[in-house]
Design an enzyme around this catalytic site. Structure first.
Site, PDB file in Angstrom:
ATOM      1  N   ARG A 268       9.022  14.499   8.590  1.00 15.55           N
ATOM      2  CA  ARG A 268       8.663  13.593   9.680  1.00 15.55           C
ATOM      3  C   ARG A 268       9.869  13.409  10.601  1.00 15.55           C
ATOM      4  O   ARG A 268      10.938  12.952  10.194  1.00 15.55           O
ATOM      5  CB  ARG A 268       8.247  12.233   9.087  1.00 15.55           C
ATOM      6  CG  ARG A 268       8.003  11.161  10.144  1.00 15.55           C
ATOM      7  CD  ARG A 268       6.707  11.412  10.891  1.00 15.55           C
ATOM      8  NE  ARG A 268       6.339  10.223  11.672  1.00 15.55           N
ATOM      9  CZ  ARG A 268       6.126  10.227  12.975  1.00 15.55           C
ATOM     10  NH1 ARG A 268       6.240  11.350  13.678  1.00 15.55           N
ATOM     11  NH2 ARG A 268       5.769   9.119  13.595  1.00 15.55           N
ATOM     12  N   GLN A 336       5.439   2.563   2.979  1.00 11.66           N
ATOM     13  CA  GLN A 336       6.219   2.235   4.180  1.00 11.66           C
ATOM     14  C   GLN A 336       6.863   3.487   4.767  1.00 11.66           C
ATOM     15  O   GLN A 336       6.884   3.674   5.987  1.00 11.66           O
ATOM     16  CB  GLN A 336       7.292   1.199   3.833  1.00 11.66           C
ATOM     17  CG  GLN A 336       8.019   0.621   5.027  1.00 11.66           C
ATOM     18  CD  GLN A 336       7.142  -0.330   5.826  1.00 11.66           C
ATOM     19  OE1 GLN A 336       6.089  -0.764   5.350  1.00 11.66           O
ATOM     20  NE2 GLN A 336       7.562  -0.637   7.037  1.00 11.66           N
ATOM     21  N   ILE A 337       7.393   4.346   3.911  1.00  9.48           N
ATOM     22  CA  ILE A 337       8.020   5.586   4.385  1.00  9.48           C
ATOM     23  C   ILE A 337       6.996   6.470   5.093  1.00  9.48           C
ATOM     24  O   ILE A 337       7.315   7.125   6.101  1.00  9.48           O
ATOM     25  CB  ILE A 337       8.675   6.330   3.207  1.00  9.48           C
ATOM     26  CG1 ILE A 337       9.922   5.564   2.730  1.00  9.48           C
ATOM     27  CG2 ILE A 337       9.055   7.766   3.596  1.00  9.48           C
ATOM     28  CD1 ILE A 337      10.517   6.085   1.426  1.00  9.48           C
ATOM     29  N   HIS A 338       5.759   6.458   4.612  1.00  8.08           N
ATOM     30  CA  HIS A 338       4.712   7.259   5.251  1.00  8.08           C
ATOM     31  C   HIS A 338       4.162   6.597   6.513  1.00  8.08           C
ATOM     32  O   HIS A 338       3.384   7.228   7.251  1.00  8.08           O
ATOM     33  CB  HIS A 338       3.562   7.510   4.268  1.00  8.08           C
ATOM     34  CG  HIS A 338       3.843   8.598   3.271  1.00  8.08           C
ATOM     35  ND1 HIS A 338       4.560   8.387   2.112  1.00  8.08           N
ATOM     36  CD2 HIS A 338       3.507   9.914   3.273  1.00  8.08           C
ATOM     37  CE1 HIS A 338       4.637   9.513   1.432  1.00  8.08           C
ATOM     38  NE2 HIS A 338       4.018  10.458   2.110  1.00  8.08           N
ATOM     39  N   GLU A 363      -3.628  -6.273 -19.656  1.00  8.43           N
ATOM     40  CA  GLU A 363      -2.996  -6.336 -20.984  1.00  8.43           C
ATOM     41  C   GLU A 363      -1.719  -7.174 -21.004  1.00  8.43           C
ATOM     42  O   GLU A 363      -0.691  -6.757 -21.530  1.00  8.43           O
ATOM     43  CB  GLU A 363      -2.741  -4.924 -21.522  1.00  8.43           C
ATOM     44  CG  GLU A 363      -4.014  -4.234 -21.970  1.00  8.43           C
ATOM     45  CD  GLU A 363      -3.765  -3.053 -22.887  1.00  8.43           C
ATOM     46  OE1 GLU A 363      -2.733  -3.041 -23.592  1.00  8.43           O
ATOM     47  OE2 GLU A 363      -4.603  -2.143 -22.903  1.00  8.43           O
ATOM     48  N   THR A 365      -0.261 -10.431 -18.331  1.00  3.53           N
ATOM     49  CA  THR A 365       0.271 -10.581 -16.982  1.00  3.53           C
ATOM     50  C   THR A 365       1.799 -10.635 -16.988  1.00  3.53           C
ATOM     51  O   THR A 365       2.430 -10.825 -18.035  1.00  3.53           O
ATOM     52  CB  THR A 365      -0.253 -11.875 -16.346  1.00  3.53           C
ATOM     53  OG1 THR A 365       0.248 -12.993 -17.111  1.00  3.53           O
ATOM     54  CG2 THR A 365      -1.772 -11.917 -16.327  1.00  3.53           C
TER      55      THR A 365
END
Length: 389
Positions: A268, A336-338, A363, A365
């Site tokens: 990019r 975010q990077i994309h 399984e 929290t």
């Protein structure tokens, strides 16, 4: 300390890595298409076909003891293999497994439930969670009353994994209200054709849990698993059987996601340079790499303790807590990077985003893990110096 895998461990891991790359990853576009139209990613027949491909290569019942036809590989290898499976969102799991508490059945129960489940001919589900009893399993209200030689079960269970597909359930019901969890809860093996019903619960991800309803369901005495009143002990054994496997699978997902982010950052281009040259992007990648490495050793250490027969509860809670929190941070950075493309359904990042969010709830929290970790420290059951201290 020797952190290296032996030759056999490497061979097993590498075979699974190849299996994932050749057999599962190519299915991802079709799995996404199906899931986005409300269909299961894999049909039961397709899953069984894949499982039998793995079985032909000797992969059947990773944790199942050899005397029951499994591989009996142990916790460390199970964690390594779960990590490899986590590198894809295709909902595959190795065949040849059964819930650990089914091994407590008598010979007749093993013949009717355990062995067919290992063979893949039957599907089970574990039913303890209720609308008013999630993390507080002692608060269950589902009841079972004696009627002659039978038990009559009434109540509702919720968020039951495989509850829609199962043909029998291990359901926990109160048989003596005065004795409470310690001596008053019993586990029953209940076939679907005995009368319980299930309803799907829609979720933001692809996990398809169910609500189970028991309305005057009659269960014969011989379907009590273990002993009357000793069900809570079985429940705790099931819950604690392999909490390390959840962050292990998330570990593989994070590795794949960061690899995708690295590739995207290199390709990019903005303002004449790949975004990989931007310090903001580099720091996101660096933080993710550090957290992945830390998670790897937390998971493997917990699994190693299991293999040693040591008390692994603190280590498993730490791995589960850290894995859930960091996996969510990592997938958020990758999205975010994309940029805008990460937010679209054209890429699978949003699919992982929704899936990994469950890890902080499922399984146990985050809050329950923190409670467990803190209590172990305060009561002296664990030390901040760890198992080497």
């Amino acid at each position: 300390m020797d952190f290296a895998l032996d030759e056999e461990q490497r061979e097993i891991r590498d075979w699974v890595r190849t299996f994932v790359r050749r057999e599962l990853v190519p299915l991802e576009p079709e799995v996404l298409r199906r899931e986005r139209t409300g269909q299961p990613g894999l049909t039961r027949d397709e899953l069984k076909e894949l499982q039998h491909k793995a079985k032909d290569a000797g992969f059947w019942g990773v944790l199942t003891p050899e005397e029951h036809g499994g591989m009996g590989l142990g916790a460390v290898m199970a964690a390594l293999l779960e990590g490899e499976l986590g590198r894809t969102f295709v909902p595959f799991r190795f065949g040849g497994t059964a819930d650990n508490i089914l091994f407590h059945g008598n010979e007749e129960q093993k013949e009717r439930y355990l062995r067919p489940t290992i063979a893949g001919d039957r599907v089970s589900c574990f039913a303890i969670t209720e609308p008013g009893a999630g993390s507080d399993a002692k608060a269950i209200r589902t009841s079972a009353r004696k009627d002659g030689s039978d038990w009559i079960i009434n109540g509702e269970k919720t968020f039951i994994t495989q509850g829609n597909e199962a043909d029998f359930t291990m359901v926990f019901a109160v048989t003596d209200r005065e004795r409470g969890a310690n001596g008053g809860v019993t586990c029953f093996l209940v076939d679907r054709d005995m009368g319980w019903k299930s309803e799907p619960i829609p979720t933001m991800g692809e996990w398809g849990p169910a609500a189970l309803v028991f309305d005057e369901v009659r269960v014969p005495e011989e379907n009590v698993l273990g002993e009357v009143g000793r069900g809570f002990e079985l429940a705790m054994q099931w819950i604690g059987q392999g909490r390390y496997l959840l962050p292990a699978r998330a570990l593989g997902s994070c590795e794949r996601l960061v690899e995708m982010a690295i590739e995207h950052a290199k390709n990019r281009v903005t303002f004449g340079e790949p975004i990989a040259e931007r310090q903001a992007i580099q720091w996101m990648l660096a933080d993710s790499a550090v957290e992945i490495e830390a998670l790897r050793w937390l998971v493997l250490h917990a699994a190693w303790l299991v293999d040693q027969g040591a008390d692994s509860r603190q280590a498993q809670s730490i791995a589960k807590l850290y894995g859930g929190v960091k996996a969510n941070e990592i997938v958020d950075r990758v999205l975010q990077i994309h940029g805008g493309m990460g937010y679209t359904r054209e890429l699978p990042v949003e699919r992982w985003y929704r899936e990994l969010r469950l890890l902080r709830i499922y399984e146990g929290t985050d809050e329950i893990q923190r409670r467990t970790i803190a209590r172990n420290l305060l009561k002296g059951h664990a030390k901040v110096t760890g198992s080497l201290g």
